[in-house]
Scaffold this motif. Structure first.
Motif, PDB file in Angstrom:
ATOM      1  N   TRP A   1     -18.546   7.305  -1.728  1.00  0.00           N
ATOM      2  CA  TRP A   1     -17.275   6.609  -1.719  1.00  0.00           C
ATOM      3  C   TRP A   1     -17.333   5.456  -2.772  1.00  0.00           C
ATOM      4  O   TRP A   1     -16.273   5.483  -3.714  1.00  0.00           O
TER       5      TRP A   1
ATOM      6  N   ARG B   1      -4.066  -7.845   2.913  1.00  0.00           N
ATOM      7  CA  ARG B   1      -4.775  -7.721   4.257  1.00  0.00           C
ATOM      8  C   ARG B   1      -5.900  -8.946   4.463  1.00  0.00           C
ATOM      9  O   ARG B   1      -6.245  -9.154   5.508  1.00  0.00           O
TER      10      ARG B   1
ATOM     11  N   GLU C   1     -21.436   6.854   1.841  1.00  0.00           N
ATOM     12  CA  GLU C   1     -21.005   5.466   1.312  1.00  0.00           C
ATOM     13  C   GLU C   1     -21.107   5.455   0.182  1.00  0.00           C
ATOM     14  O   GLU C   1     -20.293   4.701  -0.852  1.00  0.00           O
TER      15      GLU C   1
ATOM     16  N   HIS D   1     -11.648 -11.104   8.554  1.00  0.00           N
ATOM     17  CA  HIS D   1     -12.776 -10.831   7.657  1.00  0.00           C
ATOM     18  C   HIS D   1     -12.539  -9.570   7.017  1.00  0.00           C
ATOM     19  O   HIS D   1     -13.481  -8.761   7.363  1.00  0.00           O
ATOM     20  N   PHE D   2     -11.545  -9.433   6.498  1.00  0.00           N
ATOM     21  CA  PHE D   2     -11.293  -8.179   5.393  1.00  0.00           C
ATOM     22  C   PHE D   2     -11.890  -8.549   4.150  1.00  0.00           C
ATOM     23  O   PHE D   2     -10.901  -9.210   3.523  1.00  0.00           O
ATOM     24  N   VAL D   3     -12.958  -8.442   4.183  1.00  0.00           N
ATOM     25  CA  VAL D   3     -13.668  -8.712   2.658  1.00  0.00           C
ATOM     26  C   VAL D   3     -14.359  -7.551   2.010  1.00  0.00           C
ATOM     27  O   VAL D   3     -15.147  -7.115   2.716  1.00  0.00           O
ATOM     28  N   HIS D   4     -13.841  -7.080   0.866  1.00  0.00           N
ATOM     29  CA  HIS D   4     -14.699  -5.827   0.225  1.00  0.00           C
ATOM     30  C   HIS D   4     -14.667  -6.106  -1.200  1.00  0.00           C
ATOM     31  O   HIS D   4     -13.735  -5.688  -2.067  1.00  0.00           O
TER      32      HIS D   4
ATOM     33  N   THR E   1     -14.534  -3.147  -3.566  1.00  0.00           N
ATOM     34  CA  THR E   1     -13.232  -2.583  -4.040  1.00  0.00           C
ATOM     35  C   THR E   1     -12.544  -3.259  -4.819  1.00  0.00           C
ATOM     36  O   THR E   1     -11.712  -3.010  -5.769  1.00  0.00           O
TER      37      THR E   1
ATOM     38  N   ASN F   1      -1.826  -5.166  -1.854  1.00  0.00           N
ATOM     39  CA  ASN F   1      -2.102  -4.704  -0.831  1.00  0.00           C
ATOM     40  C   ASN F   1      -3.462  -5.516  -0.007  1.00  0.00           C
ATOM     41  O   ASN F   1      -3.512  -5.769   1.107  1.00  0.00           O
ATOM     42  N   TRP F   2      -4.579  -5.519  -1.040  1.00  0.00           N
ATOM     43  CA  TRP F   2      -5.834  -5.937  -0.561  1.00  0.00           C
ATOM     44  C   TRP F   2      -5.511  -7.708  -0.451  1.00  0.00           C
ATOM     45  O   TRP F   2      -6.256  -8.308   0.641  1.00  0.00           O
TER      46      TRP F   2
ATOM     47  N   LYS G   1     -23.440   0.028   2.165  1.00  0.00           N
ATOM     48  CA  LYS G   1     -24.400   0.792   2.912  1.00  0.00           C
ATOM     49  C   LYS G   1     -24.853   1.891   2.048  1.00  0.00           C
ATOM     50  O   LYS G   1     -24.350   2.779   1.605  1.00  0.00           O
TER      51      LYS G   1
ATOM     52  N   TYR H   1      -2.014  -1.824  -5.195  1.00  0.00           N
ATOM     53  CA  TYR H   1      -3.168  -1.960  -4.149  1.00  0.00           C
ATOM     54  C   TYR H   1      -3.948  -3.210  -4.206  1.00  0.00           C
ATOM     55  O   TYR H   1      -4.311  -3.544  -3.051  1.00  0.00           O
TER      56      TYR H   1
ATOM     57  N   ARG I   1       0.762  -1.113   0.152  1.00  0.00           N
ATOM     58  CA  ARG I   1      -0.218  -0.210   0.130  1.00  0.00           C
ATOM     59  C   ARG I   1       0.921   1.184  -0.136  1.00  0.00           C
ATOM     60  O   ARG I   1       0.541   2.402  -0.836  1.00  0.00           O
TER      61      ARG I   1
ATOM     62  N   GLU J   1      -5.694  -9.957   7.967  1.00  0.00           N
ATOM     63  CA  GLU J   1      -6.621  -9.197   8.841  1.00  0.00           C
ATOM     64  C   GLU J   1      -8.009 -10.112   8.894  1.00  0.00           C
ATOM     65  O   GLU J   1      -8.324 -10.481   7.866  1.00  0.00           O
TER      66      GLU J   1
END
Lengths: 10, 215
Positions: B122, B171, B119, B177-180, B183, B167-168, B114, B164, B5, B175
């Motif tokens: 974003w 992560r 949001e 439950h880092f689920v997006h 993105t 980086n995801w 959300k 990036y 990142r 980390e």
């Protein structure tokens, strides 16, 4: 808070 | 913060600095798409709405200010600076970027994490950033001579999102439950749009030739 976790990125 | 990142942010920073340097020093924006610059200014405006309300770190705030400041000043230079604007090739930079904004906004209203104003804005900035490079890539196909700085600018802009993605991945594995998905998918689409540019950029670098994209 999961939401804030991603918001620390640019 | 992880190395991918940080490398991605630095690459992104360099891309805007290369472009600002080019425009500010040689007072020329030849080969640069104003439409892409306007889309990027919109991306940062929509993404950094909470820059003063949601303090994360000094680094985060400073970088946001740099990205906002640089993208808006590049648009200002290309639109209003009496010397720079002369080198803007508006007959070639014809991509109807308004056709990108509305679909991204509608998609953000439909698919988001959300349904709140912040949001949705974003998410809109994520989708818009994924396609913001299109006017610039179209312009590069049209203008035969791609000068080094513009080529480097596009390369760095594509490389930052590829970093990036690493980086995801990092992560995700480090980390809980880092689920997006939103993105990740938009970041992947964004990077894939650069795929052919990367190929020709690498070829020109390998054969030590001037970068030119096939018509």
């Amino acid at each position: 808070k999961e939401e804030s976790v991603l918001k620390d990125e640019l | 913060m992880n190395i991918f990142r940080l490398a991605g942010d630095m690459t992104h920073l360099f891309s805007v600095l290369v472009l600002l340097l080019k425009i500010h020093t040689i007072k020329s924006c030849a080969g640069v798409s104003l439409k892409t610059q306007e889309l990027y200014a919109l991306v940062f405006a929509a993404r950094y709405l909470d820059i003063f309300t949601n303090y994360i770190s000094l680094y985060n705030t400073v970088m946001k200010l740099i990205f906002l400041g640089s993208s808006f000043s590049i648009v200002w230079y290309m639109r209003y600076h009496k010397i720079v604007r002369r080198s803007y090739d508006k007959d070639q930079d014809t991509f109807r970027h308004y056709f990108l904004i509305l679909p991204c906004l509608l998609l953000a209203l439909l698919i988001n994490e959300k349904f709140t104003f912040k949001e949705v804005m974003w998410t809109f900035s994520l989708y818009l950033e994924a396609v913001a490079i299109l006017p610039q890539l179209v312009l590069l196909q049209r203008t035969r001579n791609i000068d080094n700085l513009t080529g480097q600018y596009v390369f760095l802009l594509g490389a930052y999102r590829a970093l990036y993605i690493l980086n995801w991945v990092y992560r995700y594995f480090t980390e809980p439950h880092f689920v997006h998905w939103i993105t990740w998918v938009s970041g992947l689409v964004q990077t894939l749009l650069y795929a052919d540019f990367f190929y020709y950029y690498f070829q020109s670098w390998k054969n030590n030739q001037k970068l030119h994209l096939p018509a």
